[in-house]
Motif scaffolding. Structure first.
Motif, PDB file in Angstrom:
ATOM      1  N   THR A   1      71.913  25.442 -16.239  1.00  0.00           N
ATOM      2  CA  THR A   1      71.446  26.185 -15.066  1.00  0.00           C
ATOM      3  C   THR A   1      72.050  27.585 -15.026  1.00  0.00           C
ATOM      4  O   THR A   1      71.361  28.574 -14.729  1.00  0.00           O
TER       5      THR A   1
ATOM      6  N   TYR B   1      61.066  27.746 -17.149  1.00  0.00           N
ATOM      7  CA  TYR B   1      60.773  26.374 -17.551  1.00  0.00           C
ATOM      8  C   TYR B   1      61.845  25.375 -17.086  1.00  0.00           C
ATOM      9  O   TYR B   1      61.569  24.188 -16.919  1.00  0.00           O
ATOM     10  N   TRP B   2      63.080  25.846 -16.941  1.00  0.00           N
ATOM     11  CA  TRP B   2      64.159  24.930 -16.580  1.00  0.00           C
ATOM     12  C   TRP B   2      64.178  24.605 -15.093  1.00  0.00           C
ATOM     13  O   TRP B   2      64.460  23.475 -14.710  1.00  0.00           O
TER      14      TRP B   2
ATOM     15  N   VAL C   1      62.230  21.567 -13.880  1.00  0.00           N
ATOM     16  CA  VAL C   1      62.860  20.325 -14.358  1.00  0.00           C
ATOM     17  C   VAL C   1      64.155  20.057 -13.600  1.00  0.00           C
ATOM     18  O   VAL C   1      64.476  18.909 -13.252  1.00  0.00           O
TER      19      VAL C   1
ATOM     20  N   GLN D   1      64.896  20.648 -10.593  1.00  0.00           N
ATOM     21  CA  GLN D   1      64.678  20.108  -9.255  1.00  0.00           C
ATOM     22  C   GLN D   1      64.648  18.576  -9.245  1.00  0.00           C
ATOM     23  O   GLN D   1      64.927  17.951  -8.221  1.00  0.00           O
ATOM     24  N   PHE D   2      64.311  17.978 -10.392  1.00  0.00           N
ATOM     25  CA  PHE D   2      64.381  16.523 -10.520  1.00  0.00           C
ATOM     26  C   PHE D   2      65.728  16.069 -11.079  1.00  0.00           C
ATOM     27  O   PHE D   2      66.234  15.010 -10.710  1.00  0.00           O
ATOM     28  N   VAL D   3      66.291  16.859 -11.987  1.00  0.00           N
ATOM     29  CA  VAL D   3      67.526  16.467 -12.656  1.00  0.00           C
ATOM     30  C   VAL D   3      68.712  16.485 -11.702  1.00  0.00           C
ATOM     31  O   VAL D   3      69.555  15.576 -11.703  1.00  0.00           O
TER      32      VAL D   3
END
Length: 358
Positions: A75, A87-88, A91, A93-95
């Motif tokens: 991050t 792109y990160w 993802v 937001q779920f991780v």
């Protein structure tokens, strides 16, 4: 109509992707090295302690901490790279909620293991069962709460779900009624489980009688309780039923019980010799705890009398075995010493024929 193919655009794109991939690898490597260094120091400090508590906690949380450090490093790297951030971030937001939920779940399991480890060192079996019941119910409640919150945070990352949640919040009254009606059985089981943990009408290991079934409480869940009978059957009892209906708990405070043995004899039986033999046998038996050994005539009928022989022992299993031993011995003694005291309802045809023939 069609954009003209430009090799330079592809070169720039591959350069950006290569830079982003290199940043991810470097961030992950730095986070992994930091994880190894920090945990090496913490583990060395934990080994200096004689308590196994530190080792249990570290063993439970090391994996979620490792992946959380890697996610934080990626991050931070994504903040300096627009392509990587593009792109990160979706993802992440779920991780992020998943990793936070994993850490919280691991901490709950770690502290549960620590509390159970300390229970094994306690001397009072009743206190051990009481605390183990509370630990089991409260840890399951915390686990369910963590899972629900984690899934909710992950679903809020989806725009459509978030908009639905906003719409439901706008009509909170109707939503609360609908959810309350649909979740009433689950909420009732949850409240019943918490109430059992607080009031302790039964605990793990207690010997209970529920719906005519006698057995040990083997598992306590939020929705049901498992009672294991002597013949190894598993009786599934809804948790709410324990609070709504009466049941017997034979080991509420301790396992010291008094058990009866009933003998039905002929009224001609002599009670004093029977009482003396009963007291002699029980007084010499290894299972008797010295509390209760009493023989009383509890009923008298025209053709029989009822004797109640009460004995006590240290545990429920000892009471059962002592009752069986007393019953077997007293019947054998009566057959030998007072055979006329045993009730007979037999038709002796041959003896009757001989009497008639005479």
């Amino acid at each position: 109509m069609f954009e003209r193919y430009d090799p330079r655009n592809w070169t720039i794109a591959w350069d950006e992707l290569g830079t982003a991939a290199l940043a991810i690898v470097l961030a992950s490597a730095v986070a992994y090295v930091l994880y190894r260094v920090v945990f090496a120091v913490v583990i060395r400090l934990a080994r200096q302690s004689d308590s196994p508590v530190d080792d249990l906690i570290l063993q439970r949380i090391r994996h979620p901490i490792k992946w959380s450090l890697i996610a934080v490093a990626v991050t931070v790297a994504a903040q300096n790279d627009p392509l990587m951030h593009q792109y990160w971030e979706p993802v992440a937001q779920f991780v992020r909620p998943a990793l936070l939920g994993w850490i919280a779940y691991s901490l709950v399991k770690a502290f549960t293991a620590v509390l159970e480890l300390r229970l094994d060192q306690a001397a009072d079996p009743v206190a051990v069962r009481s605390r183990r019941t509370r630990i089991a119910i409260l840890s399951r409640t915390a686990t369910i709460a963590i899972i629900i919150i984690t899934i909710g945070l992950m679903l809020l990352a989806i725009p459509s779900v978030k908009s639905i949640g906003t719409t439901l919040l706008a009509s909170a009254g109707l939503a609360a009624l609908a959810i309350g009606a649909a979740a009433q059985p689950a909420l009732k089981s949850l409240i019943a489980g918490l109430q059992i943990a607080i009031t302790e009408p039964l605990r793990l290991g207690d010997l209970v009688v529920v719906d005519g079934h006698t057995g040990r409480v083997e598992e306590i869940h939020m929705a049901y309780i498992i009672v294991r009978t002597w013949d190894e059957r598993a009786i599934v009892v809804p948790t709410a039923q324990i609070l709504d209906h009466s049941f017997e708990n034979w080991s509420r405070k301790n396992e010291q019980l008094t058990g009866p043995i009933f003998l039905h004899l002929d009224p001609i039986a002599e009670i004093d010799p029977i009482r003396a033999e009963f007291e002699r046998f029980v007084g010499e038996h290894e299972l008797w705890d010295g509390r209760t050994a009493q023989l009383l005539m509890t009923n008298a009928y025209p053709e029989s009398i009822e004797l109640r022989l009460s004995v006590s022992a240290r545990t429920i299993a000892d009471v059962w075995n002592l009752r069986c031993a007393v019953r077997e011995h007293m019947l054998a003694w009566l057959r030998k010493e007072q055979p006329e005291a045993l009730i007979r309802h037999r038709l002796e045809v041959e003896a009757a024929n001989q009497r008639v023939g005479q």
